[in-house]
Design an enzyme around this catalytic site. Structure first.
Site, PDB file in Angstrom:
ATOM      1  N   HIS A  69       0.778  -1.158  -0.126  1.00 50.21           N
ATOM      2  CA  HIS A  69      -0.113  -0.059  -0.054  1.00 50.21           C
ATOM      3  C   HIS A  69       0.860   1.254   0.064  1.00 50.21           C
ATOM      4  O   HIS A  69       0.595   2.167   0.700  1.00 50.21           O
ATOM      5  CB  HIS A  69      -1.021  -0.023   1.229  1.00 50.21           C
ATOM      6  CG  HIS A  69      -1.908  -1.082   0.944  1.00 50.21           C
ATOM      7  ND1 HIS A  69      -3.436  -0.957   0.783  1.00 50.21           N
ATOM      8  CD2 HIS A  69      -1.409  -2.665   1.175  1.00 50.21           C
ATOM      9  CE1 HIS A  69      -3.795  -2.250   0.703  1.00 50.21           C
ATOM     10  NE2 HIS A  69      -2.936  -3.070   1.128  1.00 50.21           N
ATOM     11  N   HIS A  73      -1.810   2.835  -5.253  1.00 44.65           N
ATOM     12  CA  HIS A  73      -1.932   1.589  -5.047  1.00 44.65           C
ATOM     13  C   HIS A  73      -3.378   1.181  -5.262  1.00 44.65           C
ATOM     14  O   HIS A  73      -4.159   1.869  -5.270  1.00 44.65           O
ATOM     15  CB  HIS A  73      -1.457   1.004  -3.806  1.00 44.65           C
ATOM     16  CG  HIS A  73      -2.157   1.555  -2.569  1.00 44.65           C
ATOM     17  ND1 HIS A  73      -1.713   2.442  -1.859  1.00 44.65           N
ATOM     18  CD2 HIS A  73      -2.856   0.928  -1.917  1.00 44.65           C
ATOM     19  CE1 HIS A  73      -2.465   2.712  -0.847  1.00 44.65           C
ATOM     20  NE2 HIS A  73      -3.151   1.746  -0.705  1.00 44.65           N
ATOM     21  N   HIS A  79      -8.210  -6.812   1.979  1.00 46.22           N
ATOM     22  CA  HIS A  79      -7.307  -5.758   2.785  1.00 46.22           C
ATOM     23  C   HIS A  79      -7.938  -5.342   4.004  1.00 46.22           C
ATOM     24  O   HIS A  79      -7.385  -5.307   4.928  1.00 46.22           O
ATOM     25  CB  HIS A  79      -7.242  -4.425   1.974  1.00 46.22           C
ATOM     26  CG  HIS A  79      -6.696  -3.267   2.578  1.00 46.22           C
ATOM     27  ND1 HIS A  79      -5.501  -3.575   3.394  1.00 46.22           N
ATOM     28  CD2 HIS A  79      -6.709  -1.992   2.557  1.00 46.22           C
ATOM     29  CE1 HIS A  79      -5.118  -2.314   3.858  1.00 46.22           C
ATOM     30  NE2 HIS A  79      -5.975  -1.427   3.450  1.00 46.22           N
TER      31      HIS A  79
HETATM   32 MN    MN Z   1      -4.555   0.696   0.740  1.00 47.94          MN
END
Ligand code: MN
Length: 260
Positions: A69, A73, A79
């Protein structure tokens, strides 16, 4: 004539322009700073392997070190804990990395209030003027923050950066078919998103939880038309990865109102 042949002719004739939405990646690229006690992402760094020297007379290359990250990105569904059963970055079908994009410009509001939050009402008014959000497309949220990208302190702004209201993020994730949301700031959520009433980090929670994606630290959104661009995001297929640094490119037709 095929569509792809037309595309190539358009690029050659410059009636179609490729706009780079990616921030340059270097040791000074701003990264998010999490509260003490949390793990921290690494900034970009590099170590030379060889430079036409004894270590490699014919080659120049570097080892690099960064987080998934760091810089511009892509956030994959896994995530966030709400998307833990979703796709990792390597599992995202390539066709879902490409889509039509709209640009919602709230840079004036963000300049007046760095903690500005986009609401459902803002989006409704935008749709009244510009039409619906694109099916299977990207919502690109312009805040003017890319102008701060060369100054990490101004870019991070002491944790005061614009974002999206929890109710709005929930609506985007649950009631639209967007691929995801792209922002100019260090993350898709507001700098103060940990403290938002309701759902903290609402973009991450709702969008990743619904299998949608995030794009961050975008530049040049001001060069895109309000609608009509096609955005191509290209994260690396890191097996099991939560995201990846990405090159993000927009294709625009010069007649579509973009400034190429
Ligand atoms: Mn991120």
């Amino acid at each position: 004539m095929s569509t792809l042949a037309d595309l190539i002719l358009g690029l050659a004739a410059e009636t179609i322009a490729a706009i780079d939405l990616t921030a340059p990646l270097s040791e000074s690229t701003p990264i998010i700073a999490l509260p003490a006690g949390h793990g921290q992402p690494w900034p970009f760094s590099r170590e030379m392997i060889s430079h036409y020297d004894a270590a490699g007379p014919t080659a120049y290359w570097n080892n690099i070190r960064l987080s998934e990250h760091t810089g511009t990105h892509f956030d994959a569904p896994v995530h966030w804990v709400s998307g833990r059963d979703g796709l990792d970055v390597s599992q995202v079908p390539p066709g879902r990395l490409i889509g039509p994009a709209v640009v919602l410009d709230f840079s004036a509001e963000s300049a007046a209030d760095p903690d500005f939050l986009l609401s459902r009402e803002h989006i409704q008014r935008w749709q009244d003027e510009h039409g619906p959000l694109p099916e299977g497309g990207w919502l690109l949220y312009r805040t003017g923050w890319d102008a701060r990208g060369g100054d990490p302190a101004a870019f991070l702004n002491g944790g005061h950066t614009p974002g999206i209201e929890p109710d709005c993020a929930q609506w985007l994730a649950g009631k639209t078919s967007l691929l995801g949301v792209g922002v100019e700031t260090v993350g898709t959520d507001a700098g103060q998103a940990a403290t938002l009433a309701g759902q903290p980090f609402p973009c991450h929670w709702h969008l990743q939880g619904a299998g949608r994606f995030g794009l961050t630290q975008l530049r040049n959104l001001g060069r895109l038309p309000v609608r009509g661009a096609v955005v191509i995001a290209s994260p690396l297929p890191i097996i099991g990865g939560s995201g990846s640094p990405a090159r993000v490119i927009a294709l625009i037709e010069r007649s579509a109102g973009g400034v190429a």
